[in-house]
Design an enzyme around this catalytic site. Structure first.
Site, mmCIF file in Angstrom:
data_model
loop_
_atom_site.group_PDB
_atom_site.id
_atom_site.type_symbol
_atom_site.label_atom_id
_atom_site.label_comp_id
_atom_site.label_asym_id
_atom_site.label_seq_id
_atom_site.Cartn_x
_atom_site.Cartn_y
_atom_site.Cartn_z
ATOM 1 N N THR A 38 9.284 -1.787 30.556
ATOM 2 C CA THR A 38 10.262 -1.025 31.132
ATOM 3 C C THR A 38 9.089 -0.034 30.790
ATOM 4 O O THR A 38 8.893 0.184 29.845
ATOM 5 C CB THR A 38 11.500 -1.054 29.804
ATOM 6 O OG1 THR A 38 10.487 -1.537 28.746
ATOM 7 C CG2 THR A 38 11.928 -2.232 29.713
ATOM 8 N N ARG A 68 20.045 4.260 28.803
ATOM 9 C CA ARG A 68 20.473 4.047 27.520
ATOM 10 C C ARG A 68 20.323 2.534 27.792
ATOM 11 O O ARG A 68 20.552 1.412 27.142
ATOM 12 C CB ARG A 68 21.933 4.550 27.082
ATOM 13 C CG ARG A 68 21.377 5.851 26.225
ATOM 14 C CD ARG A 68 22.996 6.494 26.028
ATOM 15 N NE ARG A 68 23.011 7.531 24.579
ATOM 16 C CZ ARG A 68 23.760 7.302 24.019
ATOM 17 N NH1 ARG A 68 24.866 7.512 24.051
ATOM 18 N NH2 ARG A 68 23.296 8.750 23.220
ATOM 19 N N THR A 71 17.775 -2.972 29.569
ATOM 20 C CA THR A 71 17.554 -4.457 29.812
ATOM 21 C C THR A 71 19.058 -5.306 29.586
ATOM 22 O O THR A 71 19.056 -6.236 28.899
ATOM 23 C CB THR A 71 16.717 -4.459 27.869
ATOM 24 O OG1 THR A 71 17.317 -3.867 27.337
ATOM 25 C CG2 THR A 71 15.557 -3.726 28.102
ATOM 26 N N ASP A 129 18.246 2.289 18.389
ATOM 27 C CA ASP A 129 18.432 1.340 20.151
ATOM 28 C C ASP A 129 19.888 0.236 19.921
ATOM 29 O O ASP A 129 19.744 -0.252 19.307
ATOM 30 C CB ASP A 129 16.969 0.291 19.224
ATOM 31 C CG ASP A 129 16.497 0.124 20.260
ATOM 32 O OD1 ASP A 129 17.044 -0.491 21.590
ATOM 33 O OD2 ASP A 129 15.004 -0.146 20.101
ATOM 34 N N LYS A 280 6.210 3.018 -21.081
ATOM 35 C CA LYS A 280 5.647 1.406 -21.628
ATOM 36 C C LYS A 280 7.175 0.850 -21.671
ATOM 37 O O LYS A 280 7.716 1.245 -21.855
ATOM 38 C CB LYS A 280 5.213 1.825 -23.541
ATOM 39 C CG LYS A 280 4.621 0.129 -23.444
ATOM 40 C CD LYS A 280 3.266 0.047 -22.695
ATOM 41 C CE LYS A 280 3.130 -1.100 -23.154
ATOM 42 N NZ LYS A 280 2.100 -1.412 -24.740
ATOM 43 N N HIS A 281 6.974 0.088 -20.521
ATOM 44 C CA HIS A 281 8.256 -1.114 -20.543
ATOM 45 C C HIS A 281 9.602 -0.022 -19.444
ATOM 46 O O HIS A 281 11.305 -0.069 -20.162
ATOM 47 C CB HIS A 281 8.570 -1.697 -21.783
ATOM 48 C CG HIS A 281 7.836 -2.520 -22.157
ATOM 49 N ND1 HIS A 281 7.162 -3.529 -20.824
ATOM 50 C CD2 HIS A 281 6.688 -3.071 -23.184
ATOM 51 C CE1 HIS A 281 6.022 -3.958 -21.651
ATOM 52 N NE2 HIS A 281 6.194 -3.906 -22.978
ATOM 53 N N GLU A 333 -2.900 1.178 -17.620
ATOM 54 C CA GLU A 333 -2.264 0.432 -16.754
ATOM 55 C C GLU A 333 -2.782 1.007 -15.280
ATOM 56 O O GLU A 333 -3.630 0.692 -13.923
ATOM 57 C CB GLU A 333 -1.075 -0.329 -16.587
ATOM 58 C CG GLU A 333 -1.260 -1.090 -17.371
ATOM 59 C CD GLU A 333 -1.427 -2.438 -17.308
ATOM 60 O OE1 GLU A 333 -2.466 -2.779 -16.532
ATOM 61 O OE2 GLU A 333 -1.982 -3.298 -18.514
ATOM 62 N N ASN A 423 21.465 3.269 -25.551
ATOM 63 C CA ASN A 423 21.977 4.597 -25.988
ATOM 64 C C ASN A 423 20.377 5.871 -26.213
ATOM 65 O O ASN A 423 19.234 4.667 -26.849
ATOM 66 C CB ASN A 423 22.291 4.351 -27.366
ATOM 67 C CG ASN A 423 23.861 4.465 -27.016
ATOM 68 O OD1 ASN A 423 24.426 5.095 -26.385
ATOM 69 N ND2 ASN A 423 23.954 3.699 -28.141
ATOM 70 N N ASP A 483 27.517 10.484 -37.242
ATOM 71 C CA ASP A 483 26.631 10.099 -38.072
ATOM 72 C C ASP A 483 24.996 10.048 -37.528
ATOM 73 O O ASP A 483 24.363 10.590 -38.288
ATOM 74 C CB ASP A 483 27.056 8.949 -38.317
ATOM 75 C CG ASP A 483 26.960 7.807 -37.253
ATOM 76 O OD1 ASP A 483 27.480 8.195 -36.236
ATOM 77 O OD2 ASP A 483 27.693 6.852 -37.153
ATOM 78 N N ARG A 525 26.732 13.678 -18.512
ATOM 79 C CA ARG A 525 25.943 12.373 -19.162
ATOM 80 C C ARG A 525 25.035 12.004 -18.383
ATOM 81 O O ARG A 525 25.051 11.818 -17.166
ATOM 82 C CB ARG A 525 27.008 11.372 -19.721
ATOM 83 C CG ARG A 525 26.854 10.117 -20.166
ATOM 84 C CD ARG A 525 27.640 9.255 -20.586
ATOM 85 N NE ARG A 525 28.090 8.400 -18.999
ATOM 86 C CZ ARG A 525 28.932 7.358 -19.418
ATOM 87 N NH1 ARG A 525 29.842 7.455 -19.753
ATOM 88 N NH2 ARG A 525 29.183 7.088 -18.299
ATOM 89 N N HIS A 529 21.067 2.150 -18.261
ATOM 90 C CA HIS A 529 20.859 1.524 -18.714
ATOM 91 C C HIS A 529 20.363 0.220 -18.147
ATOM 92 O O HIS A 529 19.776 0.716 -16.602
ATOM 93 C CB HIS A 529 22.376 0.178 -17.878
ATOM 94 C CG HIS A 529 23.524 1.169 -18.957
ATOM 95 N ND1 HIS A 529 24.079 2.045 -18.184
ATOM 96 C CD2 HIS A 529 23.802 1.053 -19.963
ATOM 97 C CE1 HIS A 529 25.204 2.111 -19.970
ATOM 98 N NE2 HIS A 529 25.038 1.992 -20.307
#
Length: 529
Positions: A38, A68, A71, A129, A280-281, A333, A423, A483, A525, A529
């Protein structure tokens, strides 16, 4: 039972990516394969001197509507879908002059690339497409009889197999190619649907799909008994997925995850000021700004030199030789940066296993996007946390307002705490972290952990007084009780930044006033997580 070998007598080629096309088509012609094509693909093959029929020779119908419609025709799809040796299908082909197509070679309009370059809406639509995915799915469904190639990287394998079989494809290859083809159309449609959802402002569309292309299989996942692969979505966001690996051994699953966390964090800092983040991690264990990358790295390292061993180092500007010399003194690393000076690369080259990733730029922390997380039976999708402290309206809620020096440190700490697992508590002083508490089940434990880390860092530096003395503290979410704040005050913090919004805000503010702390609320906030 499917026939193992299927001779390729006719091939339909229609590609946007013409990499390797002419050589592949020439090899097909060498096996006596009739070529049908084509538009631009036919033109490229014809100019290369190959005998190629236009799709209209098959359909007896012209291309129209700016290409358009070309095919989507029974003589194309009948040739792909007809089951060989099925008397009813053979009769229909004979009655309607439908000739079989044994090999389909299609790669789709470059929708993802068009989107990535920031093209306007109308241009993106024109690069969706329709005929290509329809043909790919037809050929893939009928893979017992038809081979479908959607990736130029598969050309060589197909030609090698045809050379070994006298011009045929094997059922195992056809099934492998069909799987890849179905995955390609799924990923393509996912990119389109997610783009439209974003354009419509739908954060939670009724159906959500996503897909990716394998970048590389990994030796294992988080642990050696887990299998893993690294997949690319095509999102044009500078980072580990788009980076060039200048040196070092293969990245592991954990390397990729940690490097992404480090680079997203360091991108919070204006490259006009040198910044370094050590991870790290998936948690920052040190972050700092400095007059130079070397200074920033040494300040970041001081925060937790023990955890930095075997970590990831991310930089927000071109890596220079001075910084490289310091970084290689500690087992690292991965280093990830937008660019690197030749001298810096020579220094790192002495550590042959150290991976160096160069991204060409920084991700925009304000950019929109969607992130995913799997759960049993489904997945969670959410917009990226693109809130930036510089855009927040900070509200002083205590009797004492922060000094300009404290305010600069507060904003610095809030940039970092956004990237610490909840946290999360971050102590900072002089634009450097001095203690980080991550992933604790209570906020007061995070405060104490961060304070303990600050004391350990001081001892490692040979100092008598904790690094937290005279620092500021950032919390990713509100203090539910006084606290956690009191633990920060006991550690030596003089100012606090937190979202606010607790039912006990009055008690927390009163505690801050009693301790002589300055405190600002962000109203935003940053749970992670």
């Amino acid at each position: 039972m499917p026939v193992d070998q299927r001779k390729v007598a006719r091939a339909l080629l229609s590609v946007s990516d013409k990499t390797g096309l002419v050589d592949f088509a020439r090899a097909l012609a060498g096996h006596g394969v009739e070529l049908v094509s084509t538009g631009g693909t036919r033109k490229a093959l014809s100019e290369a001197g190959l005998a190629v029929k236009d799709i209209s020779d098959l359909t007896h119908f012209p291309e129209m509507m700016d290409g358009r419609l070309k095919t989507l025709h029974p003589k194309v799809h009948g040739g792909l879908l007809a089951i060989r040796e099925n008397p009813e299908h053979e009769a229909a082909m004979l009655a309607h002059d439908i000739r079989p197509i044994d090999l389909l070679v299609v790669n789709l309009y470059p929708f993802e690339a068009t989107l990535a370059k920031g093209a306007p809406f109308e241009e993106c639509v024109e690069n969706i497409d329709i005929g290509g995915p329809a043909m790919i799915r037809a050929a893939s469904k009928n893979h017992d009889d038809v081979a479908v190639v959607v990736d130029p990287s598969d050309y060589a394998a197909v030609i090698d197999e045809m050379a070994a079989t006298g011009g045929a494809t094997l059922i195992a290859t056809r099934r492998r190619l069909a799987q890849k083809a179905f995955a390609r159309t799924a990923a393509y449609d996912a990119a389109i649907s997610n783009w439209l959802a974003e354009e419509l402002g739908e954060a939670a569309p009724p159906v959500r799909a996503f897909g990716g292309k394998l970048s590389e299989p990994m030796r294992y996942g988080e642990n050696p008994h887990q299998a893993a692969g690294f997949y690319l979505t095509g999102e044009a966001r500078p980072g580990v997925a788009t980076a060039r690996q200048a040196q070092g051994k293969q990245l592991s699953y954990n390397n990729v995850n940690d490097t992404d966390a480090a680079f997203e964090c360091v991108a919070e800092f204006d490259p006009g000021h040198a910044a370094v983040v050590i991870v790290k991690h998936a948690n920052p264990c040190g972050a700092a700004e400095g007059a130079t990358l070397e200074e920033a790295y040494l300040k970041a390292l001081r925060c937790d030199p023990v955890s930095a061993f075997g970590g990831i180092v991310a930089l927000n500007r071109k890596l220079d030789a001075a910084a490289a010399r310091e970084i290689v003194k500690v087992f690292t690393e991965v280093i990830i940066a937008p660019e690197a000076e030749d001298e810096a690369m020579d220094i790192i080259a002495a550590k042959k296993n150290l991976r160096l990733l160069l991204t060409g730029g920084l991700p925009d922390p304000r950019a929109r996007g969607v992130t995913f997380r799997s759960v049993a039976g489904g997945f969670l999708a959410q917009t990226r946390d693109n809130a930036v402290v510089d855009d927040m309206e900070l509200k002083v809620v205590t009797k004492r307002a922060p000094t300009p020096h404290e305010l600069a440190d507060l904003k610095f700490a809030y940039r970092v705490v956004k990237h610490v697992k909840s946290n999360a508590i971050v102590y900072a002083k002089d634009l450097a972290t001095v203690g980080i508490g991550a992933g604790q089940m209570s906020r007061v434990d995070s405060s104490r952990t961060a304070a303990h880390k600050a004391g350990e860092a001081a001892r490692a530096a040979g100092l008598a007084e904790s690094l937290a003395k005279g620092s500021v503290v950032a919390s990713d979410a509100f203090f539910p009780f006084p606290d956690g704040l009191l633990a920060a005050a006991a550690a030596g913090a003089s100012a606090v930044i937190q979202p606010g919004g607790s039912v006990n805000d009055k008690d927390v503010i009163a505690a801050a006033d009693e301790q002589g702390l300055a405190m600002v609320f962000t109203g935003v906030r940053h749970f992670r997580h």
